[in-house]
Design a protein around this motif. Structure first.
Motif, PDB file in Angstrom:
ATOM      1  N   LYS A  44       0.716  -1.419   0.024  1.00  0.00           N
ATOM      2  CA  LYS A  44      -0.115   0.028  -0.165  1.00  0.00           C
ATOM      3  C   LYS A  44       0.823   1.335   0.060  1.00  0.00           C
ATOM      4  N   TYR A  45       2.114   1.196   0.710  1.00  0.00           N
ATOM      5  CA  TYR A  45       2.910   2.202   0.745  1.00  0.00           C
ATOM      6  C   TYR A  45       3.872   2.423  -0.127  1.00  0.00           C
ATOM      7  N   LEU A  46       4.099   3.478  -0.893  1.00  0.00           N
ATOM      8  CA  LEU A  46       5.389   3.590  -1.726  1.00  0.00           C
ATOM      9  C   LEU A  46       6.245   4.699  -1.157  1.00  0.00           C
ATOM     10  N   ARG A 114       9.833   0.628   5.514  1.00  0.00           N
ATOM     11  CA  ARG A 114       9.047   0.067   4.139  1.00  0.00           C
ATOM     12  C   ARG A 114       9.612  -1.179   3.563  1.00  0.00           C
ATOM     13  N   VAL A 115       8.871  -2.053   3.600  1.00  0.00           N
ATOM     14  CA  VAL A 115       9.379  -3.352   3.292  1.00  0.00           C
ATOM     15  C   VAL A 115       9.022  -3.610   1.622  1.00  0.00           C
ATOM     16  N   VAL A 116      10.013  -4.036   0.886  1.00  0.00           N
ATOM     17  CA  VAL A 116       9.763  -4.343  -0.605  1.00  0.00           C
ATOM     18  C   VAL A 116      10.296  -5.488  -0.897  1.00  0.00           C
ATOM     19  N   SER A 117       9.279  -6.513  -1.491  1.00  0.00           N
ATOM     20  CA  SER A 117       9.842  -7.855  -1.931  1.00  0.00           C
ATOM     21  C   SER A 117      10.376  -7.886  -3.179  1.00  0.00           C
ATOM     22  N   ALA A 128       6.632  -8.039   4.333  1.00  0.00           N
ATOM     23  CA  ALA A 128       6.643  -7.339   5.564  1.00  0.00           C
ATOM     24  C   ALA A 128       6.365  -8.150   6.921  1.00  0.00           C
ATOM     25  N   ASP A 129       5.409  -8.829   6.713  1.00  0.00           N
ATOM     26  CA  ASP A 129       4.946  -9.877   7.715  1.00  0.00           C
ATOM     27  C   ASP A 129       6.056 -10.720   8.341  1.00  0.00           C
ATOM     28  N   THR A 130       6.928 -10.983   7.170  1.00  0.00           N
ATOM     29  CA  THR A 130       8.203 -11.988   7.708  1.00  0.00           C
ATOM     30  C   THR A 130       9.107 -11.084   8.450  1.00  0.00           C
ATOM     31  N   ARG A 249       2.888  -3.636  12.575  1.00  0.00           N
ATOM     32  CA  ARG A 249       2.942  -3.642  11.177  1.00  0.00           C
ATOM     33  C   ARG A 249       1.494  -3.398  10.367  1.00  0.00           C
ATOM     34  N   THR A 250       1.699  -2.309   9.351  1.00  0.00           N
ATOM     35  CA  THR A 250       0.429  -2.003   8.640  1.00  0.00           C
ATOM     36  C   THR A 250       0.752  -2.172   7.048  1.00  0.00           C
ATOM     37  N   SER A 251       0.129  -3.063   6.404  1.00  0.00           N
ATOM     38  CA  SER A 251       0.518  -3.513   5.225  1.00  0.00           C
ATOM     39  C   SER A 251       2.086  -3.529   4.954  1.00  0.00           C
TER      40      SER A 251
END
Length: 292
Positions: A44-46, A114-117, A128-130, A249-251
């Motif tokens: 959701k977040y960029l 901010r996590v990016v896969s 991000a959940d990980t 964590r949110t999104s």
């Protein structure tokens, strides 16, 4: 008439080659069972908020008693905060504040990640959940949430990297960040059972504060997942230092709030319950701001 057979043979060869080329092309395009990979949705977040402006001044006055009584320049410096050193402000930012009052020193820090896969089959939210789950585990807690795909891969392959080491994929920087956070937490901070004096079933901890705080625990109704880690002073320490961390964590964003008190006198004991309540209240405000 003597040249007709040669012409016919040449025509046959041309037709045969053309047919063969078409057959190869069709055969290559029509392989049965070729999987179609649909990229996982982005988070959701960029972008991330400006960390030193994420906490309103009115909230800082409440969290940092004594700062409002300082002279103008000193007060502005305290409320302005100190930005964390980071080399990628699109991925990780933070800010910290500190106030010295006659009775105690209060400190506050807020970190956003901010996590990016980097795996098209794994969404930013799952990644991000990980990252969040590793922080939760490092705090000695566990929830009923199902680990994301990278953790499942690690369970199957033991020491193999979560991003598929040996398969040619680049390592996700989020792995290194989460691992370093876990190592730092595990080595520098006591586990909830050591610091709070018991399990996370809601029984009061062993802190000798006037208002005994609840032990470290999973939190409900805060982002997509959240936990609180309560760290009163270690046994044998003369300093009554008390730290509370709230991580949620949110999104695809993981937020960490740390709030601590150091009394001026060793005979004074921080109010652990107050620290917990104020840290949680700030975390909920930040979650609401991110959701806007």
């Amino acid at each position: 008439m003597a040249y007709v057979p040669g012409v016919a043979l040449l025509a046959a060869l041309v037709v045969g080659c053309s047919a063969g080329a078409d057959g190869n092309a069709n055969g290559a395009d029509s392989k049965a069972g070729s999987p179609t990979v649909t990229p996982a949705p982005p988070g959701k977040y960029l972008t991330l908020p400006a960390p030193c402006r994420a906490v309103p001044r009115s909230t800082l006055k409440d969290l940092l008693p004594g700062a409002a009584e300082l002279p103008g320049d000193q007060q502005d410096k305290v409320f302005r905060g100190s930005a964390a050193v980071t080399y990628d402000t699109d991925r990780k930012v933070g800010c910290s504040w500190k106030s010295d009052a006659p009775s105690a020193t209060r400190s506050l820090s807020v970190d956003f990640e901010r996590v990016v896969s980097y795996d098209p089959a794994v969404s930013d939210d799952d990644r991000a959940d990980t990252v969040y789950a590793k922080k939760e585990k490092a705090a000695g807690l566990s929830s009923s949430a199902t680990p994301g795909p990278p953790d499942e891969k690690k369970d199957k392959k033991g020491e193999e990297s979560e991003t598929g080491e040996g398969s040619g994929k680049a390592e996700d920087p989020a792995d290194a960040d989460a691992d370093s956070d876990s190592d730092a937490t595990g080595s520098a901070e006591p586990s909830p059972s050591e610091s709070s004096g018991g399990s996370t079933d809601g029984a009061p901890g062993s802190s000798s504060s006037p208002e005994e705080a609840l032990p470290s625990r999973i939190l409900d109704n805060l982002g997509d997942a959240a936990f609180l880690q309560d760290l009163p002073k270690q046994a044998g320490s003369t300093a009554q230092h008390h730290t509370v961390s709230v991580v949620f964590r949110t999104s695809n964003v993981v937020v960490t709030v740390r709030y601590a008190e150091q009394p001026a006198l060793i005979t004074q004991v921080p109010d652990g319950r107050e620290l917990q309540e104020k840290a949680q209240a700030l975390a909920r405000k930040l979650a609401e701001t991110l959701s806007e």
